[in-house]
Scaffold this active site. Sequence first.
Site: not given
Length: 280
Positions: A10, A12, A96, A98, A166, A172, A239
Amino acid sequence: MGRKFIVGGNWKCNGTMDEVKKIVSTLNAGDVPSGDVVEVVVSPPFVFLPLVKSTLRTDFHVAAQNCWVKKGGAFTGEISAEMLLNLEVPWVILGHSERRALLNESNEFVGEKVAYALSKGLKVIACVGETLEQRESGSTMEVVAAQTKAIADKISDWTNVVLAYEPVWAIGTGKVATPAQAQEVHSELRSWLQAHISPEVAASTRIMYGGVKKTVFKNRKETGPYFLDLEESRIGVGSVSGANCKELAAKPDVDGFLVGGASLKPEFIDIIKSAEVKKC
């Protein structure tokens, strides 16, 4: 027959025309297992889909990062499933984390998008996963089951669906998602499919993993989506990377990876090669 390993990249919202050409060149030159061992799908930004599709090696496939919930029309900024089919793009990523977080896509909306994309003949990578707050409250499976149920409520044929778990809490945050935690959620998700859909769907549906420890570096200089790396230091940032992919690939219910930043780098080839672990 076993589940074929699948690796998705991906990209992005990254890349210029020149950078995309370099990434495709690296992929085209990569020495990877044959198509009967691993299925590879890369997902560039919409504007680069035609370029990547026309120049990418033929044993790799292309995916869009999203598509609209119905036929095109007065939906400014959206891309329809019909448009993707017209471009001969066979895959799409939906739900996803996000988009769920930043654009408030609900479980039900994602379920409707998955159903419409499938009805038009697209193959779907459907994403599920929990936040840090949900993880710490012990509601991981409740959240993941609800997200999966919203899809299950809208479809009856799972042949062209791949699930991607995910762990949003490991992206993060400095929290580490271990291979054991990945296997635990994948196993429980497969058990949910068996109990609520069918044993056949549970056995055949591939579940990708999209959040793992990543190798990062001290004294690094950022150059766009790429890094010049010195003195590596392992921390959890969520990731998939070449450093941990083999250990993860060996887990029985991990059927592949949905890779973010590492898919823009040469190490993506190493991640694809991790599929060979399943042959052992």
